[in-house]
Design a protein around this motif. Sequence first.
Motif, PDB file in Angstrom:
ATOM      1  N   ILE A   7       0.907  -1.254  -0.103  1.00 10.13           N
ATOM      2  CA  ILE A   7      -0.075   0.047  -0.048  1.00 10.13           C
ATOM      3  C   ILE A   7       0.756   1.199   0.109  1.00 10.13           C
ATOM      4  CG2 ILE A   7      -1.453   1.335   1.566  1.00 10.13           C
ATOM      5  CD1 ILE A   7      -3.115  -0.660  -0.043  1.00 10.13           C
ATOM      6  N   ALA A   8       1.928   1.281   0.544  1.00 10.06           N
ATOM      7  CA  ALA A   8       2.905   2.370   0.889  1.00 10.06           C
ATOM      8  C   ALA A   8       3.338   2.688  -0.532  1.00 10.06           C
ATOM      9  CB  ALA A   8       3.905   2.201   1.865  1.00 10.06           C
ATOM     10  N   ARG A   9       3.635   1.376  -1.133  1.00 11.62           N
ATOM     11  CA  ARG A   9       4.650   1.500  -2.478  1.00 11.62           C
ATOM     12  C   ARG A   9       3.366   2.127  -3.469  1.00 11.62           C
ATOM     13  NH1 ARG A   9       6.825  -3.505  -5.370  1.00 11.62           N
ATOM     14  NH2 ARG A   9       6.970  -2.130  -7.452  1.00 11.62           N
ATOM     15  N   LEU A  10       1.957   1.561  -3.465  1.00  7.88           N
ATOM     16  CA  LEU A  10       1.149   2.447  -4.263  1.00  7.88           C
ATOM     17  C   LEU A  10       0.982   3.745  -3.944  1.00  7.88           C
ATOM     18  CD1 LEU A  10      -1.365   1.684  -6.555  1.00  7.88           C
ATOM     19  CD2 LEU A  10      -2.774   1.279  -4.274  1.00  7.88           C
ATOM     20  N   ASP A  11       1.035   4.179  -2.782  1.00  6.28           N
ATOM     21  CA  ASP A  11       0.608   5.560  -2.476  1.00  6.28           C
ATOM     22  C   ASP A  11       1.821   6.450  -2.902  1.00  6.28           C
ATOM     23  OD1 ASP A  11      -1.485   5.078  -1.000  1.00  6.28           O
ATOM     24  OD2 ASP A  11      -0.619   5.539   0.994  1.00  6.28           O
ATOM     25  N   PHE A  12       2.789   6.017  -2.956  1.00  3.90           N
ATOM     26  CA  PHE A  12       4.020   6.617  -3.483  1.00  3.90           C
ATOM     27  C   PHE A  12       4.003   7.116  -4.875  1.00  3.90           C
ATOM     28  CE2 PHE A  12       6.604   6.856   0.216  1.00  3.90           C
ATOM     29  CZ  PHE A  12       7.305   7.975   0.006  1.00  3.90           C
ATOM     30  N   PHE A  13       3.303   5.610  -5.619  1.00  7.32           N
ATOM     31  CA  PHE A  13       3.151   5.850  -6.940  1.00  7.32           C
ATOM     32  C   PHE A  13       1.990   6.629  -7.398  1.00  7.32           C
ATOM     33  CE2 PHE A  13       1.553   3.799 -11.003  1.00  7.32           C
ATOM     34  CZ  PHE A  13       2.879   3.829 -11.705  1.00  7.32           C
TER      35      PHE A  13
END
Lengths: 390, 286
Positions: A7-13
């Motif tokens: 989720i954190a990665r998706l948020d950054f994306f």
Amino acid sequence: MTGFLRIARLDFFTMKSQLAAYLSLVLIVLMFGFMGSSVTLLCITGAWFVALISSNIFAIQEKNNLDRLYSSVSVGLKDIVLGRYVSVFLNYLISFLGVIILYSGFAFFQHKALELPDILLGFSISFLVFSAITGIQMPLYFKMGYTKAKVWSMVPFIAVMALVTIPSFVPVLSEFAGYLLSNQLVLIAGGMVAGCFIQILSYRKRMKRRFCVLAIILVMMLSVGGCKDTAEPDHSDTLPPVSAPSETTSSPASPEYGESALENFHLAPATEELLNKYDSFHEYINDEDGARLVIWTDAAIKDFAFITVNHDGTGHGLSFLAGDALFSVDELSPEKPFVVKLLIPGSTPAYGISFVDENGVERCFSINLSGRGPEEAPPYYLLDENGNSK
Amino acid sequence: MIDHYLDLRNVSKSFSAFKLRDLSFSLPKGYIMGFVGPNGAGKTTTIQLILNMLEKDAGQILVFGSDNIKSENAVKQDIGVVFDSVFYVDSWTVKDTEKAISIFYDNWNHDVFSEMVRRFDLPPRKRVGELSRGMQMKLMLACAFSHNAKLLILDEPTSGLDPVTRSEFLEILQEYIKDGERSVLFSTHITTDLERVADYITLINQGELIYTGSMEDLSGGYRLIKGRTQDLTVELEKNIIGLRKTDMGFEGLIGTKEAAQYKNYILDRATIDDIMIGISKGGKKK
């Protein structure tokens, strides 16, 4: 990879489209840097900015029905919440590092020193400010959604801004801020611990009203403490070391005897009643039209001198350098005080005293004007190298 | 060996104005199940319960034989979801969408995605917000296919699509289940789509299960009866589900067994639409 990291990665994306907004942070840092702001103030500005920008992810989530995406992929609700907290914190951390790198550039070109305690203090205070704002905002966004929580999410910003001014009117808070200023380790550790505490509580959604108030007050106290070391030089400033004429500003005297030396000194307007207690006194008239002050000690002081004080703005904040000796005696005894007639031009000290303490170290105190009425506080006070006053 | 990819047992969920009551149905492996009902019947609620977007009050939901909550992360690796509107960030390009969605799947296959993008004529550099509705649906399907989803859950995917795109969409679904290892739960109120592709039908109304079973049994179980107003007897009126009277005559749904007694009336094959309308107006099948 665990769910919250996905989720954190998706948020950054997802926040990639917001990158342009971060350019304004760079501009703010550049502007504040040119104005000579301290690293602490820049870090707080960065934290404030990131807290403001962080809400965008909730706006994007709401606009694009990302709740449906989250529900369709292999992550649980806890992962979604924790992932968001992690991404927002990493956002702050990256911005903090960005600020430090930019400030280092300024420090290099302006021949300033950027020391680890300054960075730690900047991190601690800015992390606390960031935690208090996002710690209150995020549960609101999760619970109410971006549109409904938008108005409420501004409350922590406004509250912090409003409350920062309160210590000026509440002596107890002002004293507490003073305590924090003179104990940087407490300030650094307290900021970090309190920031973590707020983040954990916020994550667990125990956002009771009492907690919000506590968080805001804590932020206020610590941010006041953090900001004051770069604010205008008034009575409560954290003034960096005053050095002896032969020393540089970055080599303060050992703090273990700093306070006891200050304790020995007394400064007051030279009233007849006060002077009548003594058989004789040393006197120096610097300005006939100036105020007459008396300085006396509880113990004999060696190599006492009345001196001019010069300012040095190249270091961390505004500091002092001992200037020329205008009057000196080999010893200032408790029985024979020193009376001086001088004119203090404003809140910035121009005169001070120097002496050699019991450890043989040359010390210097500045003479300052409090600017308060006699019923509130003594009109004059001495300030030592560590920012302690009397 | 799992025979049913989806198994709902006495699932209930209450809201202040709506209640889903004791819903039970199963979706066998390798088939398409149409999940039908009028608007507000509880279709989306059921799908949200399956995906654990809502907490059920009672009952059990098994996906691939595992509890949908206890094994949520594992089962969702094999589920593809297509909702009635796209749930990707509108500023993402088609390529970005792959990067974002692939984060969540261990068995994401880039080659499959590229193949789907090519097959569906999806422009890789076009933003999601700029795609037509049909293209957005295809993008969601491409994502679902690229992680080799065994169960596809579709919530009103064809609403708002033009007939050509709908037809194309249905062909894709038929091809998807061809190998017999994949299933589709297809929620819709456009029942003509289901007549083309569905093997099973689950019909709900006002939160209650009306029918679940094969498509053939459903369409074979009812007839549409029509006649003149003066021919409508009291006995016939009792047997008709969802009776509609006009100046011209009457029309309604009747069980196939009961229909045998009324050979002098006009008896037509009942479509799912007819059945749904009849049942929603007149009660459920006995």
